[in-house]
Design an enzyme around this catalytic site. Structure first.
Site, PDB file in Angstrom:
ATOM      1  N   GLU A 166      48.302  11.779  31.193  1.00  0.00           N
ATOM      2  CA  GLU A 166      48.706  10.534  29.982  1.00  0.00           C
ATOM      3  C   GLU A 166      49.546  11.030  29.182  1.00  0.00           C
ATOM      4  O   GLU A 166      49.217  11.283  27.760  1.00  0.00           O
ATOM      5  CB  GLU A 166      47.490  10.156  29.238  1.00  0.00           C
ATOM      6  CG  GLU A 166      46.237   9.635  30.076  1.00  0.00           C
ATOM      7  CD  GLU A 166      45.153   8.881  29.728  1.00  0.00           C
ATOM      8  OE1 GLU A 166      45.098   8.811  28.708  1.00  0.00           O
ATOM      9  OE2 GLU A 166      44.329   8.253  30.378  1.00  0.00           O
ATOM     10  N   GLU A 357      41.455   7.213  36.849  1.00  0.00           N
ATOM     11  CA  GLU A 357      40.471   6.967  35.871  1.00  0.00           C
ATOM     12  C   GLU A 357      40.092   5.418  35.629  1.00  0.00           C
ATOM     13  O   GLU A 357      41.189   4.563  35.456  1.00  0.00           O
ATOM     14  CB  GLU A 357      40.619   7.746  34.283  1.00  0.00           C
ATOM     15  CG  GLU A 357      40.543   8.976  34.265  1.00  0.00           C
ATOM     16  CD  GLU A 357      40.852   9.468  33.069  1.00  0.00           C
ATOM     17  OE1 GLU A 357      40.717   8.540  32.021  1.00  0.00           O
ATOM     18  OE2 GLU A 357      41.473  10.484  32.614  1.00  0.00           O
TER      19      GLU A 357
HETATM   20  C1  GCO Z   1      41.863   9.094  28.322  1.00  0.00           C
HETATM   21  C2  GCO Z   1      41.359  10.336  28.768  1.00  0.00           C
HETATM   22  C3  GCO Z   1      39.956  10.571  29.108  1.00  0.00           C
HETATM   23  C4  GCO Z   1      39.134   9.822  28.264  1.00  0.00           C
HETATM   24  C5  GCO Z   1      38.813   8.449  29.071  1.00  0.00           C
HETATM   25  C6  GCO Z   1      37.755   7.517  28.150  1.00  0.00           C
HETATM   26  O1  GCO Z   1      42.126   8.319  29.268  1.00  0.00           O
HETATM   27  O2  GCO Z   1      41.839   8.887  27.370  1.00  0.00           O
HETATM   28  O3  GCO Z   1      42.103  10.813  30.243  1.00  0.00           O
HETATM   29  O4  GCO Z   1      39.710  11.854  28.699  1.00  0.00           O
HETATM   30  O5  GCO Z   1      37.767  10.478  27.912  1.00  0.00           O
HETATM   31  O6  GCO Z   1      39.786   7.775  29.336  1.00  0.00           O
HETATM   32  O7  GCO Z   1      38.442   7.249  26.889  1.00  0.00           O
END
Ligand code: GCO
Length: 463
Positions: A166, A357
Site C-alpha cells: 500500500e 487483503e
Molecule cells: C491496511 C493494511 C493492514 C490493515 C488492514 C485493516 O490495508 O491498512 O495492509 O495492515 O491492518 O487493512 O485496516
C-alpha cells in the site's frame, strides 16, 4: 459451508504484517522502526497501546503455523521487518533477524504452506527516517539493498515476493495527513514519498529476479472504487480527483510508466506541486517503476463515496445510515471488490491478481461455552468471495485470496480496539481461540487443500 467454487489450484491464504503481530520489539538485535517511535508518542494511538508485545508471534510462531495448518490454507502472507534485518536501515546485517525468518519459511514449507512475503509493510528503520525517510531518494536505494539482503538468504525457497504494501498509505496517511507513521502533514513530501516508494519497488524487482529466479514478484495496492455522491458535475469531478490520488497515482506509473496528467494538474492546482514537471522525477525513474511484474496484489475493504467541497476538492461521505458498516466505520460493499477487479483488469491488464487483503473488524463476545459466533464477519467474507468468483467468471485473472487477518492484531493508530482475526487473541494471556469464521473459512478452503483430518493437539484444547 461456503457455496463458492473457485478454480482448482486457487490459492487460499491468510495475511498479517510484522509490526502488527510479532512483538519481540527489542529482541535479537532488532532496531527501532518509525512505528515503534510513532506508537511511543503520546496521543498517536487511540487506546494508548503499542506493539512491543502485540501477538507475541516472535515467540509463538510455531503455534500460529499450526493454526494455519488447521485452517488448511495454502499460503501465508506475512511481512519481514526491515529493522530486524538491517537494524540501522543499511550497512550491517543482523544474522539473528535473517535466521528467524529462515526458520519461519522452512517451517511453513514443511507444513505445506507457501510463504508469500511482503518486504515492506510500513516499519521503516528509524535511522533512515532521521535521514529523511521516504521523502529522500536515498531511502529507495536503502530499500533495494535490504531486498537484496533478504532475497539472497530466502530466494531459494520463497516463490512469491511483494515489494511494498500500500504505497498510498505510506505516502498519504504517513506524510500528507499524518494519521500514520511518521505522522507528517506535508503534501509535497507525500508526493516525493510516493515516488521514492515506487522507485524502490522497481529497483527491488530487478534484485528479486536475480536472487530468486522463477519466483513471482509483485506489489500490493489498496484500491477502492470511487462513486460521486450525486450526478452533479462537481461531484463527478470530485470522484475523478479521488480516483486519481488513491488509485491511478499508483496504477499508472506501475503499468503505464507515467503519472496521470489530470491528477498532476489537481496537485498543481492545490499547490502540492509546482508545475506539471514533478521535480523529484529523474530520467529513467518511470521506466524503472514500470519494470514488468508477475502479479498485482489488491487489498480491498470498501468503496468511497465522495462529493465536492466548496473548493471543488473531494470529501468522503460517511456510509448512508441504512448501509451495513464494520467496526472501522467502513461500508460493507462487496460489489466494490468485483468492480475494482474488473476495472484493474480492463484498464491495466496485470498478468495475475491476488486479493492480498480482505476482511472485517467486528467485536462479538464469546458465549458460555467459549464459542464466538461472528456471523457478520462470515457474511462479509462470504459475500466478497462470491464477488471474487464472479470476477473470475468474467475473465479477471484472479489466482488467490488472503483473508485479513489470521489473528486479532495491532490495528495501527486504532491500537487493539479493532479486531479482524479469524482467531481471537486474548492479549492478556496470548490465547488464540478460533471464531466461527475460522471454522467457516476452513470449510471454504477445504476442497483446495490437503489438510490434516484432525486439529492439532493445541487446537483440540480450544475447539
Ligand atoms: C491496511 C493494511 C493492514 C490493515 C488492514 C485493516 O490495508 O491498512 O495492509 O495492515 O491492518 O487493512 O485496516
Amino acid at each position: 459451508m461456503s457455496r463458492h467454487s473457485l478454480p482448482e489450484g486457487f490459492l487460499w491464504g491468510v495475511a498479517t504484517s510484522a509490526f502488527q503481530i510479532e512483538g519481540g520489539a527489542h529482541e535479537d538485535g532488532r532496531g527501532e522502526s518509525i512505528w515503534d517511535r510513532f506508537a511511543a508518542t503520546p496521543g498517536r494511538i487511540a487506546d494508548g497501546s503499542n506493539a512491543v508485545v502485540a501477538c507475541d508471534h516472535y515467540h509463538r510462531w510455531r503455534e500460529d503455523i499450526e493454526l494455519m495448518r488447521w485452517l488448511g490454507v495454502g499460503a501465508y502472507r506475512f511481512s519481514i521487518a526491515w529493522p530486524r534485518i538491517l537494524p540501522r536501515g543499511r550497512g550491517r546485517i543482523n544474522p539473528a533477524g535473517l535466521d528467524w525468518y529462515d526458520a519461519l519459511v522452512d517451517t511453513l514449507l514443511e507444513a505445506g504452506i507457501l510463504p508469500f512475503v511482503t518486504l515492506y509493510h510500513w516499519d521503516l528503520p528509524q535511522e533512515l527516517q532521521d535521514a529523511g525517510g521516504w521523502g529522500v531518494r536515498e531511502t529507495a536505494d536503502a530499500f533495494v539493498a535490504y531486498a537484496d539482503a533478504v532475497s539472497r538468504r530466502l530466494g531459494d525457497r520463497v516463490r512469491h515476493w511483494t515489494t511494498h504494501n500500500e504505497p498510498w498509505c505510506v505516502a498519504f496517511q504517513g506524510h500528507e495527513v499524518g494519521a500514520q507513521a511518521p505522522g507528517h502533514r506535508d503534501p509535497a513530501e507525500s508526493l516525493r514519498a510516493a515516488h521514492h516508494v515506487l522507485l524502490s519497488h522497481g529497483g527491488a524487482v530487478e534484485v528479486l529476479r536475480r536472487n530468486s529466479p522463477g519466483a513471482e514478484v509483485g506489489i500490493v495496492l489498496i484500491l477502492a472504487p470511487v462513486s460521486p455522491a450525486t450526478e452533479s458535475a462537481a461531484d463527478r469531478d470530485a470522484a475523478r480527483q479521488a480516483d486519481g490520488s488513491l488509485n491511478r497515482w499508483y496504477l499508472d506509473p506501475l503499468f503505464r510508466g507515467r503519472y496521470p496528467e489530470d491528477a498532476i494538474e489537481d496537485r498543481v492546482r492545490l499547490g502540492h506541486a509546482q508545475g506539471p514537471a514533478l521535480p523529484f522525477v529523474r530520467d529513467g525513474d518511470l521506466r524503472t517503476i514500470a519494470t514488468p511484474i508477475d502479479f498485482l496484489g489488491v487489498n480491498y475493504y470498501s468503496r468511497n463515496v465522495v462529493r465536492a467541497a466548496p473548493s471543488g476538492a473531494p470529501t468522503v461521505d460517511p456510509p448512508a445510515p441504512e448501509r451495513e458498516r464494520t467496526d472501522m466505520g467502513w461500508e460493507v460493499y462487496p460489489r466494490g471488490l468485483y468492480d475494482t477487479l474488473v476495472r484493474v483488469t480492463r484498464d491495466y491488464a496485470p498478468a495475475k491478481i491476488y486479493v492480498t487483503e480482505n476482511g472485517a473488524a467486528y467485536t462479538d463476545a464469546a458465549d458460555a461455552e467459549g464459542r464466538i459466533a461472528d456471523q457478520r464477519r462470515i457474511d462479509y467474507l462470504d459475500a466478497h468471495i462470491a464477488q471474487a468468483g464472479r470476477a473470475i467468471a468474467d475473465g479477471v485473472p484472479l489466482a488467490g485470496y488472503f483473508a485479513w487477518s489470521l489473528l486479532d492484531n495491532f490495528e495501527w493508530a486504532h491500537g487493539y480496539a479493532k479486531r479482524f482475526g479469524l482467531f481471537e487473541v486474548d492479549f492478556e494471556t496470548q490465547r488464540r481461540r478460533p471464531r466461527d469464521s475460522a471454522h467457516w473459512y476452513r470449510q471454504v478452503v477445504a476442497p483446495n487443500s490437503a489438510r490434516d483430518a484432525e486439529p492439532q493437539p493445541l487446537l483440540r484444547r480450544m475447539t
